[in-house]
Write an enzyme that holds these catalytic residues in place. Structure first.
Site, PDB file in Angstrom:
ATOM      1  N   LYS A  72       0.794  -1.297   0.061  1.00 29.18           N
ATOM      2  CA  LYS A  72       0.043  -0.024  -0.062  1.00 29.18           C
ATOM      3  C   LYS A  72       0.916   1.234  -0.244  1.00 29.18           C
ATOM      4  O   LYS A  72       2.000   1.109   0.285  1.00 29.18           O
ATOM      5  CB  LYS A  72      -0.928  -0.031   1.023  1.00 29.18           C
ATOM      6  CG  LYS A  72      -2.015  -1.173   1.072  1.00 29.18           C
ATOM      7  CD  LYS A  72      -3.029  -1.102   2.289  1.00 29.18           C
ATOM      8  CE  LYS A  72      -4.078  -2.005   2.281  1.00 29.18           C
ATOM      9  NZ  LYS A  72      -5.163  -1.702   3.290  1.00 29.18           N
TER      10      LYS A  72
ATOM     11  N   HIS B 281      -2.307  -5.139   1.409  1.00 30.42           N
ATOM     12  CA  HIS B 281      -3.709  -5.954   1.354  1.00 30.42           C
ATOM     13  C   HIS B 281      -3.324  -7.373   0.858  1.00 30.42           C
ATOM     14  O   HIS B 281      -2.358  -7.613   0.078  1.00 30.42           O
ATOM     15  CB  HIS B 281      -4.347  -5.127   0.083  1.00 30.42           C
ATOM     16  CG  HIS B 281      -5.683  -5.824  -0.489  1.00 30.42           C
ATOM     17  ND1 HIS B 281      -6.905  -5.820   0.461  1.00 30.42           N
ATOM     18  CD2 HIS B 281      -5.908  -6.458  -1.481  1.00 30.42           C
ATOM     19  CE1 HIS B 281      -7.731  -6.397  -0.472  1.00 30.42           C
ATOM     20  NE2 HIS B 281      -7.116  -7.031  -1.360  1.00 30.42           N
TER      21      HIS B 281
ATOM     22  N   ASN C 227      -2.088   0.194   6.792  1.00 29.48           N
ATOM     23  CA  ASN C 227      -1.694  -0.924   7.167  1.00 29.48           C
ATOM     24  C   ASN C 227      -0.668  -1.916   6.322  1.00 29.48           C
ATOM     25  O   ASN C 227      -0.759  -3.006   6.186  1.00 29.48           O
ATOM     26  CB  ASN C 227      -3.055  -1.780   7.856  1.00 29.48           C
ATOM     27  CG  ASN C 227      -3.837  -2.081   6.438  1.00 29.48           C
ATOM     28  OD1 ASN C 227      -3.956  -1.712   5.237  1.00 29.48           O
ATOM     29  ND2 ASN C 227      -4.772  -3.090   7.229  1.00 29.48           N
TER      30      ASN C 227
ATOM     31  N   TYR D  19     -12.295  -1.270  -3.832  1.00 29.05           N
ATOM     32  CA  TYR D  19     -12.815  -1.401  -2.591  1.00 29.05           C
ATOM     33  C   TYR D  19     -14.250  -1.541  -2.581  1.00 29.05           C
ATOM     34  O   TYR D  19     -15.005  -1.081  -1.507  1.00 29.05           O
ATOM     35  CB  TYR D  19     -12.248  -0.590  -1.479  1.00 29.05           C
ATOM     36  CG  TYR D  19     -10.794  -0.978  -1.302  1.00 29.05           C
ATOM     37  CD1 TYR D  19     -10.633  -2.227  -0.454  1.00 29.05           C
ATOM     38  CD2 TYR D  19      -9.747  -0.216  -1.511  1.00 29.05           C
ATOM     39  CE1 TYR D  19      -9.664  -2.718   0.008  1.00 29.05           C
ATOM     40  CE2 TYR D  19      -8.357  -0.969  -1.221  1.00 29.05           C
ATOM     41  CZ  TYR D  19      -8.380  -1.773  -0.384  1.00 29.05           C
ATOM     42  OH  TYR D  19      -7.192  -2.140   0.045  1.00 29.05           O
TER      43      TYR D  19
ATOM     44  N   GLU E 233      -9.441  -9.765  -8.060  1.00 37.58           N
ATOM     45  CA  GLU E 233      -8.546  -8.463  -7.696  1.00 37.58           C
ATOM     46  C   GLU E 233      -7.272  -8.791  -8.802  1.00 37.58           C
ATOM     47  O   GLU E 233      -6.801  -7.773  -9.126  1.00 37.58           O
ATOM     48  CB  GLU E 233      -8.138  -8.946  -6.386  1.00 37.58           C
ATOM     49  CG  GLU E 233      -9.316  -8.515  -5.684  1.00 37.58           C
ATOM     50  CD  GLU E 233      -8.886  -8.372  -4.054  1.00 37.58           C
ATOM     51  OE1 GLU E 233      -9.749  -8.387  -3.162  1.00 37.58           O
ATOM     52  OE2 GLU E 233      -7.718  -8.922  -3.584  1.00 37.58           O
TER      53      GLU E 233
HETATM   54  P1  CMP Z   1      -7.553  -4.410   3.340  1.00 39.06           P
HETATM   55  O1  CMP Z   1      -7.164  -5.766   3.600  1.00 39.06           O
HETATM   56  O2  CMP Z   1      -6.949  -3.629   2.334  1.00 39.06           O
HETATM   57  O3  CMP Z   1      -9.166  -4.354   2.997  1.00 39.06           O
HETATM   58  C1  CMP Z   1      -9.996  -3.429   3.522  1.00 39.06           C
HETATM   59  C2  CMP Z   1      -9.203  -2.230   4.171  1.00 39.06           C
HETATM   60  O4  CMP Z   1     -10.304  -1.434   4.992  1.00 39.06           O
HETATM   61  C3  CMP Z   1      -8.528  -2.949   5.189  1.00 39.06           C
HETATM   62  O5  CMP Z   1      -7.279  -3.487   4.600  1.00 39.06           O
HETATM   63  C4  CMP Z   1      -8.140  -1.810   6.174  1.00 39.06           C
HETATM   64  O6  CMP Z   1      -6.747  -0.912   5.569  1.00 39.06           O
HETATM   65  C5  CMP Z   1      -9.268  -0.874   5.990  1.00 39.06           C
HETATM   66  N1  CMP Z   1     -10.060  -0.730   7.085  1.00 39.06           N
HETATM   67  C6  CMP Z   1     -10.505  -1.664   7.719  1.00 39.06           C
HETATM   68  N2  CMP Z   1     -11.106  -1.205   8.784  1.00 39.06           N
HETATM   69  C7  CMP Z   1     -10.846   0.145   9.029  1.00 39.06           C
HETATM   70  C8  CMP Z   1     -11.295   1.002   9.760  1.00 39.06           C
HETATM   71  N3  CMP Z   1     -11.833   0.916  10.894  1.00 39.06           N
HETATM   72  N4  CMP Z   1     -10.608   2.309   9.649  1.00 39.06           N
HETATM   73  C9  CMP Z   1     -10.083   2.667   8.476  1.00 39.06           C
HETATM   74  N5  CMP Z   1      -9.633   1.596   7.659  1.00 39.06           N
HETATM   75  C10 CMP Z   1     -10.280   0.432   7.812  1.00 39.06           C
END
Ligand code: CMP
Length: 141
Positions: free
Chosen positions: A10, A116, A113, A50, A127
């Site tokens: 990311k 993904h 984070n 998303y 995807e």
């Molecule tokens: P990802 O695996 O990319 O899939 C969905 C994404 O939503 C997840 O990782 C997080 O980065 C994001 N996400 C999930 N929960 C939250 C939250 N409470 N606040 C902000 N981002 C979130």
């Protein structure tokens, strides 16, 4: 298809210069990289990718972040790839991620984070197709 998954390094991890270390971790864990690219997603592309989270309160934050800077999608191959990469990635919230996982070591918070990973073989297929043409992928799937 059960042997491939779509990973994204990311924007936070790419901007922090951690892409190389994360790729090294992926290779050391036995994945083969079958395709890769670097892409600065438009807001619309992030929203499409998303779309399943459209109704969630974090959708706006998530799509703003994912379109804020370049990211690196990867097609990874390994037996049980989806589950194996989810193990390596760790919990969504780095505060809950286990020691040795990518998110434990590189993620800032639940939103930014680091990586993904697809959550099912069916979604992995969709995807992968979002970012790559069949001709971009090494091997036959
Ligand atoms: P990802 O695996 O990319 O899939 C969905 C994404 O939503 C997840 O990782 C997080 O980065 C994001 N996400 C999930 N929960 C939250 C939250 N409470 N606040 C902000 N981002 C979130």
């Amino acid at each position: 298809m059960e042997n491939i998954t779509l990973a994204i390094i990311k924007p936070d991890a790419v901007a922090a210069g951690n892409a190389g270390k994360i790729i090294d971790r992926i290779l050391q864990t036995g994945f083969k990289i079958r395709a890769s690219r670097i892409i600065h997603l438009t807001r619309g592309q992030a929203e499409d990718f998303y779309a399943v989270h459209r109704e969630r309160p974090f959708y706006d934050e998530l799509t703003t972040f994912m379109s804020s800077a370049p990211a690196m999608p990867l097609v990874l191959e390994k037996s049980g790839a989806v589950e194996e990469f989810r193990k390596l990635m760790g919990a969504t919230d780095p505060a809950e991620a286990e020691k040795g996982t990518i998110r434990k070591d590189f993620a800032k918070n639940k939103g930014e984070n680091a990586v993904h990973g697809s959550d099912s073989d069916e979604n992995a297929q969709k995807e992968v197709a979002f970012f790559f043409a069949q001709s971009d992928i090494l091997g036959n799937f």
